[in-house]
Motif scaffolding. Structure first.
Motif, PDB file in Angstrom:
ATOM      1  N   GLY A   1     -56.386  21.717  31.484  1.00  0.00           N
ATOM      2  CA  GLY A   1     -56.418  22.346  30.164  1.00  0.00           C
ATOM      3  C   GLY A   1     -57.756  23.020  29.874  1.00  0.00           C
ATOM      4  N   THR A   2     -58.858  22.345  30.227  1.00  0.00           N
ATOM      5  CA  THR A   2     -60.175  22.947  29.956  1.00  0.00           C
ATOM      6  C   THR A   2     -60.380  24.191  30.818  1.00  0.00           C
ATOM      7  OG1 THR A   2     -61.318  21.603  31.603  1.00  0.00           O
ATOM      8  CG2 THR A   2     -61.239  20.723  29.369  1.00  0.00           C
ATOM      9  N   ILE A   3     -59.840  24.173  32.024  1.00  0.00           N
ATOM     10  CA  ILE A   3     -60.018  25.346  32.897  1.00  0.00           C
ATOM     11  C   ILE A   3     -59.234  26.540  32.346  1.00  0.00           C
ATOM     12  CG2 ILE A   3     -59.792  26.255  35.244  1.00  0.00           C
ATOM     13  CD1 ILE A   3     -59.975  23.340  36.233  1.00  0.00           C
ATOM     14  N   ILE A   4     -58.031  26.261  31.822  1.00  0.00           N
ATOM     15  CA  ILE A   4     -57.280  27.362  31.185  1.00  0.00           C
ATOM     16  C   ILE A   4     -58.084  27.907  30.011  1.00  0.00           C
ATOM     17  CG2 ILE A   4     -55.208  27.937  29.874  1.00  0.00           C
ATOM     18  CD1 ILE A   4     -53.661  25.951  31.542  1.00  0.00           C
ATOM     19  N   ASN A   5     -58.692  26.991  29.249  1.00  0.00           N
ATOM     20  CA  ASN A   5     -59.524  27.422  28.120  1.00  0.00           C
ATOM     21  C   ASN A   5     -60.695  28.282  28.606  1.00  0.00           C
ATOM     22  OD1 ASN A   5     -60.528  27.678  25.578  1.00  0.00           O
ATOM     23  ND2 ASN A   5     -61.424  25.635  25.487  1.00  0.00           N
ATOM     24  N   ASP A   6     -61.330  27.823  29.694  1.00  0.00           N
ATOM     25  CA  ASP A   6     -62.440  28.615  30.262  1.00  0.00           C
ATOM     26  C   ASP A   6     -61.961  30.009  30.665  1.00  0.00           C
ATOM     27  OD1 ASP A   6     -64.068  26.404  30.001  1.00  0.00           O
ATOM     28  OD2 ASP A   6     -63.862  25.768  32.086  1.00  0.00           O
ATOM     29  N   GLY A   7     -60.726  30.050  31.176  1.00  0.00           N
ATOM     30  CA  GLY A   7     -60.220  31.323  31.693  1.00  0.00           C
ATOM     31  C   GLY A   7     -59.684  32.265  30.630  1.00  0.00           C
ATOM     32  N   LEU A   8     -59.524  31.731  29.430  1.00  0.00           N
ATOM     33  CA  LEU A   8     -58.947  32.540  28.353  1.00  0.00           C
ATOM     34  C   LEU A   8     -59.761  33.807  28.108  1.00  0.00           C
ATOM     35  CD1 LEU A   8     -56.595  32.363  26.355  1.00  0.00           C
ATOM     36  CD2 LEU A   8     -58.173  31.353  24.721  1.00  0.00           C
ATOM     37  N   ASP A   9     -61.083  33.670  28.185  1.00  0.00           N
ATOM     38  CA  ASP A   9     -61.940  34.830  27.920  1.00  0.00           C
ATOM     39  C   ASP A   9     -62.177  35.673  29.170  1.00  0.00           C
ATOM     40  OD1 ASP A   9     -62.353  34.173  25.177  1.00  0.00           O
ATOM     41  OD2 ASP A   9     -63.532  32.487  25.911  1.00  0.00           O
ATOM     42  N   LEU A  10     -61.485  35.310  30.237  1.00  0.00           N
ATOM     43  CA  LEU A  10     -61.614  36.108  31.464  1.00  0.00           C
ATOM     44  C   LEU A  10     -60.258  36.663  31.887  1.00  0.00           C
ATOM     45  CD1 LEU A  10     -63.979  33.722  33.451  1.00  0.00           C
ATOM     46  CD2 LEU A  10     -64.597  35.957  32.556  1.00  0.00           C
ATOM     47  N   LEU A  11     -59.294  36.594  30.974  1.00  0.00           N
ATOM     48  CA  LEU A  11     -57.928  37.007  31.344  1.00  0.00           C
ATOM     49  C   LEU A  11     -57.885  38.451  31.826  1.00  0.00           C
ATOM     50  CD1 LEU A  11     -55.437  35.514  28.722  1.00  0.00           C
ATOM     51  CD2 LEU A  11     -55.498  35.127  31.184  1.00  0.00           C
ATOM     52  N   TYR A  12     -58.694  39.281  31.233  1.00  0.00           N
ATOM     53  CA  TYR A  12     -58.632  40.704  31.550  1.00  0.00           C
ATOM     54  C   TYR A  12     -59.184  41.008  32.938  1.00  0.00           C
ATOM     55  CZ  TYR A  12     -58.369  45.625  30.345  1.00  0.00           C
ATOM     56  OH  TYR A  12     -58.025  46.940  30.307  1.00  0.00           O
ATOM     57  N   THR A  13     -60.292  40.333  33.281  1.00  0.00           N
ATOM     58  CA  THR A  13     -60.935  40.650  34.566  1.00  0.00           C
ATOM     59  C   THR A  13     -60.682  39.604  35.651  1.00  0.00           C
ATOM     60  OG1 THR A  13     -62.941  39.624  33.694  1.00  0.00           O
ATOM     61  CG2 THR A  13     -62.816  42.026  33.605  1.00  0.00           C
ATOM     62  N   ARG A  14     -60.569  38.340  35.266  1.00  0.00           N
ATOM     63  CA  ARG A  14     -60.397  37.281  36.264  1.00  0.00           C
ATOM     64  C   ARG A  14     -59.232  36.370  35.858  1.00  0.00           C
ATOM     65  NH1 ARG A  14     -62.469  40.274  39.125  1.00  0.00           N
ATOM     66  NH2 ARG A  14     -64.685  40.367  39.687  1.00  0.00           N
ATOM     67  N   PRO A  15     -58.006  36.887  35.935  1.00  0.00           N
ATOM     68  CA  PRO A  15     -56.858  36.113  35.439  1.00  0.00           C
ATOM     69  C   PRO A  15     -56.606  34.828  36.213  1.00  0.00           C
ATOM     70  CG  PRO A  15     -56.145  38.116  36.574  1.00  0.00           C
ATOM     71  CD  PRO A  15     -57.625  38.219  36.421  1.00  0.00           C
ATOM     72  N   TRP A  16     -57.092  34.741  37.452  1.00  0.00           N
ATOM     73  CA  TRP A  16     -56.814  33.548  38.256  1.00  0.00           C
ATOM     74  C   TRP A  16     -57.433  32.301  37.660  1.00  0.00           C
ATOM     75  CZ3 TRP A  16     -53.204  32.369  41.459  1.00  0.00           C
ATOM     76  CH2 TRP A  16     -52.550  33.375  42.168  1.00  0.00           C
ATOM     77  N   VAL A  17     -58.530  32.465  36.898  1.00  0.00           N
ATOM     78  CA  VAL A  17     -59.180  31.281  36.320  1.00  0.00           C
ATOM     79  C   VAL A  17     -58.191  30.544  35.409  1.00  0.00           C
ATOM     80  CG1 VAL A  17     -61.126  30.447  34.950  1.00  0.00           C
ATOM     81  CG2 VAL A  17     -61.428  32.442  36.428  1.00  0.00           C
TER      82      VAL A  17
END
Lengths: 567, 309
Positions: free
Chosen positions: B257-273
């Motif tokens: 869950g925390t990793i998805i949260n971390d990746g939320l602000d990188l969805l545009y450039t780094r969606p794999w996070v």
């Protein structure tokens, strides 16, 4: 002014500047920096559509303390004086506005005499009189203005008004004469920043009939080129042309271009960016998402404007709580944090400049120095982890628990997590406590919450060194157990506070020497006590749509929304 | 069997997280690495990469290298290895899901047995507690408890749990799901209590404890076993939701869950996070769900109902 939303910053290369300039020229003539705006009627009309994720709170200009609305107040309200409506460095100049001319200053700087212009009307059609001026000064205290007790209590009668706002008269402090249309303001002591303090929106002249309490979402008539016609904190606001407005001084209140200015609330920032890209809105207030910066700065470079700000991102450490009640612990963190890394979290070196000083570069009194550095240099080079660990060991605070209070937006949270990582690496056990931006700023000020360390930002109210050093680090601005204790570190060095007062007094007679003193104070605070870790000076990004022209930027209040062209 | 095999693979991979992080990737997934570099072929590459095009604004973490030995899934905004964090995050998510399911099932079983068997005031009291907990939407209750406890910790009598401890989300998640397991068990016990073999035991003078332990519990146990993998999946999803909202596992610890949260602000450039932990949650929850179905089929092949998550 704390304006947390203003999180973005940028830097423009010469090539990019050239590109932007050429694009702007293609969109229409641009007024040279420092020159008063020349009105071009052919661009008048239309609706400017602005976007903001949330409202900025009360619409009352004598209460609201956010950049979001201060930016709009430039076109809606006037004071006796105001900051010059030009682009460039001259936007820091104070010019006469509702006053005919700059005041006559007598009595060793303690008496200011203004003459009010005649023929100016509020947006409700009533003429502006000196009685409105007196009532507006009184109202500053009646509405418990955030700075009533720190700025305006220098007016004779001010201290009594701070104590009992409801009965505030400012007798002997503000004296008006209806026959000569004059306003005399008497101060208890001379204040070199008094005119700056009158030029911000708190000094707006409002109708005398305005109730002496925060008007919240009820628009108050003003004298500016526009007037607020609608305000709903959930949906948005609308500004229409003031039907009674006539230009009396383009430098103080120029005529605006759009017929209507709308600001809509409630969209996500990502959605706002897409709206501007698709030409569905003209500008967004919120900082651009870091994830979109690369795309915007590449694909929409001509629509992106980057301006340096006189602002700080910093880490205030509570000097009255362990472990940071130990100066060695504070110095250790100053050595340990890699400010270049923090800048990267913010968006890169072109959006922020690492700093070691409290005063931002280019600010009065600024002197480049860096007390905590990897190598001896006046500019920041990098961290020194070995020294940091040695200082932690010497302080005897290793192993202490540290809670970092940050706001829960992505950039602040990332900076908080980075500082947590640094604190853990030098021997502490750190945790991050994210709080909503609505409450974090007051939460970290209140000593009852026992905040050890936090991440905060400060944006200038006006260009004076005291607006950083005195406001943020003097004994007089540390109020234990209060939400309104802007000296977040709780730092009180009486010797340094006395020096600040001396520097303020000197500003009236010898500004150059005063600035030298401020620079030395900055250096002394950081070298001997280190209550902060200054992180970086941000830059601001303004992203406008393709069809938006005549972008003009004030260093004081940022983009002029009323000068935008949509036709 | 395929679901079980898949689950074993996921669990094993997550258990081997330290091996991967320290001996293969050589990265600490819990510390920021904002100025780090890695070797890709013959090139040295920054973990955080400054934009060099246009106005040159923005810094983007490195994307997936698809090299197993270094930043396989790229980096997050702190420059940390996403794949290493994914494995560690799986350990945390599965640990919380498993332990909270154990606690939940144990408490729910005790309460369900007592309520169903003793009836009367005991049943009334326990049922009302279930009703109260059930009256709240489950995520609202979990969020409310998390917000309160994660800022101040849990301090009741001699129990002192610090804010940020993993024990808090475990207890919160276990508590909110107790009625969901306890009520069916209560119903089952009430039904069993009327059966002849229980009446015979009562008539023979067996003690309540004996009847509960020797007669009722063995008949309830298959249901608990069926419930268990489903509860692990439910609890893991709840943990992920809470952590995504920043009120579950606290940084720098990782969960899916925390990793998805971390990746939320990188969805545009780094969606794999954000996508990688999402995929892991889907796989694991799906496998647990199918496993639960499998258990039920094994214990009660004639059952008509088919549960799902």
């Amino acid at each position: 002014m704390m304006a947390k939303q203003l999180v973005q910053k940028a830097f423009v290369t010469f090539g990019a500047l050239a590109l932007m300039s050429s694009m702007l020229i293609a969109m229409g003539p641009v007024t040279p920096a420092g020159a008063a705006f020349t009105y071009q009627a052919k661009h008048a009309g239309g609706t400017v559509h602005l976007l903001a994720s949330t409202a900025g709170g009360t619409l009352d200009p004598q209460v609201n303390y956010t950049l979001q609305y201060w930016q709009l107040y430039q076109a809606t309200y006037d004071g006796l004086v105001s900051f010059e409506k030009v682009s460039g460095q001259s936007s820091f100049n104070v010019v006469p506005d509702l006053a005919v001319a700059m005041p006559t200053v007598t009595n060793a700087g303690k008496t200011y005499t203004f003459k009010l212009r005649t023929g100016i009307k509020f947006s409700n059609g009533k003429a502006v009189t000196v009685k409105d001026v007196l009532a507006s000064f009184q109202r500053i205290f009646k509405v418990s203005n955030p700075n009533a007790g720190t700025w305006y209590n220098d007016i004779v009668g001010g201290p009594a008004c701070v104590t009992t706002p409801a009965t505030c008269t400012l007798k002997g402090g503000v004296v008006v004469n209806t026959s000569t249309n004059s306003v005399v303001v008497n101060l208890i002591k001379s204040d070199s920043e008094f005119l700056d303090q009158l030029a911000v929106p708190f000094g707006s002249i409002l109708p005398a009939s305005t109730p002496g309490k925060d008007q919240g979402d009820v628009p108050i008539p003003g004298t500016g080129a526009y007037t607020f016609s609608k305000y709903n904190v959930n949906t948005g606001l609308t500004m229409k042309r003031n039907p009674y407005f006539k230009v009396w001084s383009a430098a103080a209140q120029p005529k605006g271009y759009p017929d209507t200015i709308e600001e809509t609330f409630g969209e996500t920032v990502e959605s706002e960016v897409t709206s501007v890209e698709n030409n569905q809105a003209n500008w967004i207030f919120d900082p651009l998402p870091t994830d979109r910066l690369q795309q915007i700065s590449t694909k929409y470079a001509s629509q992106l404007h980057v301006n340096p700000l006189t602002a700080d991102w910093y880490v205030p450490m509570n000097v009255n709580l362990a472990p940071f009640n130990n100066v060695k612990a504070r110095q250790a963190l100053n050595y340990a944090i890699n400010k270049n890394d923090v800048v990267n979290l913010y968006g890169g070196t072109k959006l922020g400049q690492p700093t070691c000083t409290i005063l931002p570069p280019g600010f009065p009194g600024y002197k480049s120095f860096c007390a905590y550095n990897s190598t001896s240099s006046s500019t920041y080079k990098g961290p020194d982890l070995a020294k940091a660990k040695a200082l932690v060991k010497a302080s005897g605070t290793a192993g202490d628990k540290v809670g970092i209070v940050v706001t829960n937006d992505p950039v602040n949270l990332a900076v908080g997590q980075y500082i947590q990582s640094v604190l853990n690496s030098i021997g502490y056990k750190a945790t991050v406590k994210p709080l909503s931006a609505n409450i974090q700023f007051t939460y970290i000020q209140n000593t009852k919450n026992k905040v050890q360390i936090s991440v905060s930002q400060w944006y200038q109210d006006y260009p004076a060194a005291s607006d950083f050093l005195n406001v943020l680090l003097s004994c007089s601005n540390f109020h234990p157990a209060s939400d309104n204790s802007i000296n977040i570190s709780g730092y009180c060095n009486k010797t340094i506070s006395a020096k600040m007062q001396a520097a303020e007094a000197l500003e009236l007679t010898n500004p150059a020497q005063a600035n030298t003193m401020w620079g030395a104070i900055d250096q002394q605070i950081m070298t001997t006590d280190a209550p902060w870790v200054p992180l970086f000076n941000p830059k601001l990004t303004d992203f406008v749509s393709k069809g938006t022209g005549n972008y003009q930027f004030s260093k004081q209040f940022y983009m002029y929304v009323d000068q935008l062209w949509v036709k | 069997m395929a679901a079980f095999g898949l689950l074993v693979v996921v669990v094993t991979a997550c258990l081997l997280a330290p091996v991967y992080a320290h001996h293969i990737a050589h990265e600490n997934p819990f510390t920021s690495n904002l100025n780090g570099t890695i070797r890709l072929g013959n090139k040295t590459v920054n973990v955080l990469q400054a934009n060099t095009q246009g106005l040159g604004l923005g810094v983007t973490p490195i994307g997936p290298t698809w090299h197993f030995s270094t930043y396989f899934l790229g980096a997050d905004s702190q420059g940390r290895d996403v794949f290493a964090r994914l494995l560690y995050g799986g350990r945390t998510s599965l640990f919380i899901g498993f332990i909270s399911a154990v606690i939940c099932c144990v408490i729910a079983s005790v309460l369900g047995l007592a309520s169903g068997y003793f009836g009367g005031a005991v049943d009334w009291l326990i049922s009302r507690i279930f009703d109260i907990v059930w009256a709240f939407p489950i995520y609202l209750l979990a969020i409310s408890l998390s917000v309160v406890l994660l800022t101040s910790g849990l301090n009741i009598a001699f129990i002192h749990i610090q804010a940020g401890s993993l024990v808090l989300p475990i207890l919160i998640i276990a508590a909110v799901f107790v009625p969901y397991v306890g009520r069916p068990i209560r119903g089952l016990v009430m039904s069993l209590k009327e059966r002849e073999f229980i009446q015979a035991a009562i008539g023979a003078g067996a003690s309540d404890f004996h009847i509960l332990r020797k007669e009722i519990l063995p008949n309830v146990m298959p249901s608990i076993i069926v419930f268990f993998p489903l509860m692990v999946a439910f609890n893991m999803l709840t943990e992920s939701a809470l952590s995504f909202l920043s009120i579950g596992v606290q940084p720098p610890a990782a969960s899916w869950g925390t990793i998805i949260n971390d990746g939320l602000d990188l969805l545009y450039t780094r969606p794999w996070v954000a996508m990688a932990p999402g995929i892991m949650i889907v796989i694991t929850a799906g496998a647990l769900n199918v496993l639960g179905d499998g258990f039920r089929d094994a214990f009660d092949p004639k059952a008509k109902l088919r549960g799902s998550i």
